[in-house]
Design a protein around this motif. Structure first.
Motif, PDB file in Angstrom:
ATOM      1  N   ILE A   1       1.042  -1.301  -0.178  1.00  0.00           N
ATOM      2  CA  ILE A   1      -0.259  -0.267   0.518  1.00  0.00           C
ATOM      3  C   ILE A   1       0.727   1.383  -0.125  1.00  0.00           C
TER       4      ILE A   1
ATOM      5  N   MET B   1      -5.608   2.787  19.122  1.00  0.00           N
ATOM      6  CA  MET B   1      -6.055   2.256  18.031  1.00  0.00           C
ATOM      7  C   MET B   1      -7.103   1.947  17.965  1.00  0.00           C
TER       8      MET B   1
ATOM      9  N   GLY C   1      -8.999   3.146  14.467  1.00  0.00           N
ATOM     10  CA  GLY C   1      -9.182   2.278  13.512  1.00  0.00           C
ATOM     11  C   GLY C   1     -10.894   1.238  13.302  1.00  0.00           C
ATOM     12  N   SER C   2     -11.634   1.712  14.074  1.00  0.00           N
ATOM     13  CA  SER C   2     -13.206   1.448  14.059  1.00  0.00           C
ATOM     14  C   SER C   2     -13.865   1.555  12.608  1.00  0.00           C
TER      15      SER C   2
ATOM     16  N   THR D   1     -12.087   5.655   7.970  1.00  0.00           N
ATOM     17  CA  THR D   1     -11.824   3.968   7.933  1.00  0.00           C
ATOM     18  C   THR D   1     -12.926   4.697   7.064  1.00  0.00           C
TER      19      THR D   1
ATOM     20  N   ILE E   1     -11.543   5.575   3.772  1.00  0.00           N
ATOM     21  CA  ILE E   1     -10.288   4.171   3.190  1.00  0.00           C
ATOM     22  C   ILE E   1     -11.733   3.297   2.119  1.00  0.00           C
TER      23      ILE E   1
ATOM     24  N   GLY F   1      -7.000   5.432  -1.876  1.00  0.00           N
ATOM     25  CA  GLY F   1      -7.241   4.479  -0.556  1.00  0.00           C
ATOM     26  C   GLY F   1      -5.660   3.787   0.298  1.00  0.00           C
ATOM     27  N   SER F   2      -4.814   3.763  -0.622  1.00  0.00           N
ATOM     28  CA  SER F   2      -3.964   2.877   0.105  1.00  0.00           C
ATOM     29  C   SER F   2      -3.285   4.317   0.658  1.00  0.00           C
TER      30      SER F   2
ATOM     31  N   GLY G   1      -5.256   5.090   4.050  1.00  0.00           N
ATOM     32  CA  GLY G   1      -4.436   3.837   4.585  1.00  0.00           C
ATOM     33  C   GLY G   1      -3.303   3.950   5.313  1.00  0.00           C
TER      34      GLY G   1
ATOM     35  N   LEU H   1      -3.756   7.054   8.017  1.00  0.00           N
ATOM     36  CA  LEU H   1      -4.441   6.788   8.893  1.00  0.00           C
ATOM     37  C   LEU H   1      -3.446   5.555  10.254  1.00  0.00           C
ATOM     38  N   LEU H   2      -2.489   4.933   9.226  1.00  0.00           N
ATOM     39  CA  LEU H   2      -1.428   3.432   9.546  1.00  0.00           C
ATOM     40  C   LEU H   2      -0.392   4.854  10.295  1.00  0.00           C
TER      41      LEU H   2
ATOM     42  N   THR I   1      -1.294   6.936  13.146  1.00  0.00           N
ATOM     43  CA  THR I   1      -2.159   6.064  14.916  1.00  0.00           C
ATOM     44  C   THR I   1      -0.545   5.258  15.215  1.00  0.00           C
TER      45      THR I   1
ATOM     46  N   VAL J   1      -1.565  -4.215  17.002  1.00  0.00           N
ATOM     47  CA  VAL J   1      -1.599  -2.380  16.694  1.00  0.00           C
ATOM     48  C   VAL J   1      -2.045  -2.117  15.299  1.00  0.00           C
TER      49      VAL J   1
ATOM     50  N   PRO K   1      -4.116  -1.462  12.108  1.00  0.00           N
ATOM     51  CA  PRO K   1      -6.242  -1.374  12.299  1.00  0.00           C
ATOM     52  C   PRO K   1      -7.044  -2.827  11.200  1.00  0.00           C
ATOM     53  N   GLY K   2      -7.989  -3.111  11.618  1.00  0.00           N
ATOM     54  CA  GLY K   2      -8.005  -4.145  10.710  1.00  0.00           C
ATOM     55  C   GLY K   2      -8.286  -3.857   9.382  1.00  0.00           C
ATOM     56  N   VAL K   3      -9.016  -2.462   9.289  1.00  0.00           N
ATOM     57  CA  VAL K   3      -9.449  -2.524   7.757  1.00  0.00           C
ATOM     58  C   VAL K   3      -7.974  -2.343   7.389  1.00  0.00           C
ATOM     59  N   ILE K   4      -7.035  -1.363   8.046  1.00  0.00           N
ATOM     60  CA  ILE K   4      -5.092  -1.525   6.998  1.00  0.00           C
ATOM     61  C   ILE K   4      -5.188  -2.710   6.576  1.00  0.00           C
TER      62      ILE K   4
ATOM     63  N   ILE L   1      -7.076  -3.421   3.590  1.00  0.00           N
ATOM     64  CA  ILE L   1      -6.502  -3.597   2.720  1.00  0.00           C
ATOM     65  C   ILE L   1      -5.632  -4.030   2.311  1.00  0.00           C
ATOM     66  N   SER L   2      -4.492  -3.605   3.073  1.00  0.00           N
ATOM     67  CA  SER L   2      -2.875  -4.084   2.699  1.00  0.00           C
ATOM     68  C   SER L   2      -3.198  -5.005   1.688  1.00  0.00           C
TER      69      SER L   2
ATOM     70  N   VAL M   1      -4.812  -4.924  -2.006  1.00  0.00           N
ATOM     71  CA  VAL M   1      -3.594  -4.850  -2.815  1.00  0.00           C
ATOM     72  C   VAL M   1      -2.373  -6.218  -3.232  1.00  0.00           C
TER      73      VAL M   1
ATOM     74  N   ASN N   1     -14.257  -5.952  10.125  1.00  0.00           N
ATOM     75  CA  ASN N   1     -13.366  -4.986   9.725  1.00  0.00           C
ATOM     76  C   ASN N   1     -12.445  -5.315   8.309  1.00  0.00           C
TER      77      ASN N   1
ATOM     78  N   MET O   1     -12.818  -5.774   3.950  1.00  0.00           N
ATOM     79  CA  MET O   1     -12.019  -5.276   2.599  1.00  0.00           C
ATOM     80  C   MET O   1     -11.928  -7.022   1.557  1.00  0.00           C
TER      81      MET O   1
END
Lengths: 289, 287
Positions: free
Chosen positions: A33, A219, A223-224, A240, A243, A256-257, A260, A263-264, A267, B121, B123-126, B129-130, B133, B230, B234
């Motif tokens: 990403i 976190m 991320g929720s 999120t 995203i 979107g990446s 992401g 956000l990463l 945080t 640590v 996030p589940g969404v990331i 998507i990763s 991808v 989450n 995706m």
């Protein structure tokens, strides 16, 4: 000699699944990403390397406003979870008698095992216009007509605190349990008031638990996805969700990446700052249980 | 006298009142989600119109119960399938990781340990998507190079399993490592001195000792997989697991009591599994 060969072989055998997991499923996808976020679209199926996606993020106020909003609401939720959870954790660890302690702790853990989705759904049943609370308020005559309690920021915060407060309580209880009451006694004997004893003895003692709880809660909140979207509705403006929209709805994987990665980074920066300010480290904080 | 407790009666009463409020806050949405599964009405709201089990077992419109709702059943089947595979995989890899970090010495151990806890640590969404991808990059690369379409790297069951596995393994590793840390190595040494082979020692002494931890790691993994949303969101293709099906229904149809029934089912199911896992751990404390 044969023994050390066996040792080497078993090290390789154990290392292989670990490395495959971490490299293939964690490291390479994150690099993926990261790479995609630097791909600028210049035409159909044509990309060049560049920071265009980040420029777009900065030039579009709605994007960075969403990130800032997610950030400050996550911080607010973390503080509230600490304030609400601390007295409960203190009670479970220090005041409750042995048997009720285990029962209370288990009670606290039950919602932990219930899916986010079910919890959010429960709040919807309670709070929507035709919901339980609106109906109850009408029947006692406090309000004239149905009232919509969903889709506002306060509800989102209440729902988020609900989702994460247990992750605050668990590390707090395990830290506070180790505190010897004689520390408190000594504090009182030396003339400390309740407040000074709390501030000078209890809080410093609980610090590792506070830090661990705050990091996990922050976190999880940032991320929720479900709670802000289901309780906040269309105007929840959660990062999120942005995203998801870029990826699935607009099929714009590059931006979107980018989101992401942002956000990463964001945080991680907050967590790093929190660890630095309090002198803790990640491995001992997260992996203590 | 407990010096930790508030001394004045007023403060004590306030404190207890606060705790009662807190537990009401914890219970309220769960009760609301569960109770209306039994209300004989087409809305999950008051007034109470009498008790019914139709939202579980009903067969006729408008009250088609969850056990006769094809899409919900298919979702449940998918969740079960994904959950068992993910839990089994993550217990196997988690066991390897536990032995690796508890028993072996190697360079960069502490860095690798941090890498191991890292998925918790992110996030589940990331994570979702990763992996989406990366899998697409690999699939596209292979397709452009050889013309072979690796369909399993497109959104679908395989990616959901991989996605959930990627962070569950951290959790199972930590659970199993915690148990392995308490193991007395002298037991293994005794067996080795008595002439047992390494494999035999592992099979007859170490693994049986770890069994409760392996069991609860499996249960925990299954539960978290079953409830995950989450990461799954995706990566999901046409075979949606239960949480995704339920979410779709909530967004498209609004809340019907069938969803209360599913909620009730999920709560009871995960409650039972959590209880089993707690009991397994209790046994562990006894021996």
């Amino acid at each position: 000699m044969a023994r050390s060969d066996a040792g080497k072989l078993s090290l390789i055998l154990l290392m292989t699944p670990f490395l495959m997991w971490i490299v293939l499923l964690i490291i390479l996808p994150q690099i993926g990403i990261g790479y995609l976020s630097f791909q600028e679209k210049v035409g159909p199926r044509q990309y060049v390397f560049g920071v265009g996606n980040y420029v777009e993020f900065l030039s579009e106020p709605i994007y960075w406003n969403t990130l800032l909003r997610t950030a400050w609401m996550s911080i607010l939720v973390t503080i509230l979870a600490l304030m609400i959870g601390f007295p409960v954790a203190y009670y479970i660890a220090k005041i409750a008698r042995k048997r009720s302690r285990a029962a209370l702790f288990l009670l606290c853990l039950i919602p932990l095992w219930v899916s986010d989705l079910v919890r959010a759904f429960g709040w919807i049943v309670l709070l929507r216009e035709t919901g339980v609370i609106s109906g109850a308020l009408q029947s006692v005559g406090l309000i004239g007509g149905p009232v919509e309690l969903l889709y506002n920021d306060i509800t989102v915060v209440i729902g988020l605190v609900y989702t994460v407060v247990l992750f605050m309580i668990v590390p707090l209880v395990s830290t506070l349990e180790g505190m010897d009451n004689s520390l408190l006694e000594a504090g009182y004997n030396l003339g400390g008031t309740r407040f000074t004893v709390f501030r000078m003895i209890v809080v410093p003692y609980a610090m590792p638990g506070i830090v661990a709880g705050c990091i996990i809660v922050f976190m999880l909140t940032a991320g929720s996805y479900l709670t802000p979207i289901l309780l906040g509705g269309k105007n929840s403006m959660w990062f999120t969700e942005q995203i998801y929209t870029q990826f699935i709805t607009r099929y714009n994987w590059e931006s979107g990446s980018t989101f992401g990665v942002l956000l990463l980074l964001f945080t991680s920066a907050v967590v790093w700052l929190g660890l630095r300010l309090t002198g803790q480290n990640l491995a001992s904080t997260v992996a203590k249980e | 006298m407990n010096v930790a407790a508030p001394q004045s009666r007023f403060l004590r009463a306030t404190y207890s009142g606060y705790l009662v409020l807190f537990f009401i806050y914890l219970a309220a949405p769960l009760v609301a989600a569960g109770v209306f599964a039994f209300n004989d009405s087409t809305f999950s709201a008051l007034p109470w119109k009498g008790f019914t089990l139709d939202w579980f077992f009903g067969t006729t419109d408008p009250k088609v119960g969850m056990f006769h709702d094809r899409r919900l059943l298919r979702g449940m089947g998918n969740s079960l399938y994904i959950g068992v595979i993910v839990a089994a995989l993550s217990v196997v890899v988690g066991t390897c990781n536990a032995f690796l970090f508890e028993r072996k010495e190697f360079p960069f151990k502490s860095v690798l340990y941090i890498l191991m806890v890292l998925p918790l640590v992110i996030p589940g969404v990331i994570l979702g998507i990763s992996i989406l991808v990366f899998a697409s990059m690999v699939a596209n690369g292979v397709e452009n190079g050889t013309g072979i379409d690796l369909g399993f790297l497109r959104p679908g069951l395989f990616l959901v399993i991989i996605g959930q596995f990627s962070f569950l393994t951290t959790i199972t590793s930590l659970v199993i490592a915690a148990r392995l840390r308490k193991f007395d190595v002298a037991l293994e040494e005794a067996a080795l001195n008595l002439g047992a082979t390494r494999v035999r020692v592992l099979a007859t002494i170490t693994l049986p000792y770890l069994a409760p931890a392996l069991f609860s790691a499996f249960i925990v993994g299954f539960l978290i997989s079953f409830e995950n949303f989450n990461t799954t969101l995706m990566l999901v293709g046409s075979d949606a697991p239960l949480t995704i099906t339920m979410y779709d229904r909530m967004v498209k149809v609004g809340s019907t009591p069938v969803l209360n029934a599913v909620s009730f089912f999920l709560m009871v199911g995960s409650g039972l599994l959590a209880l089993i896992s707690v009991l397994a751990q209790r046994q562990r404390a006894d021996d």
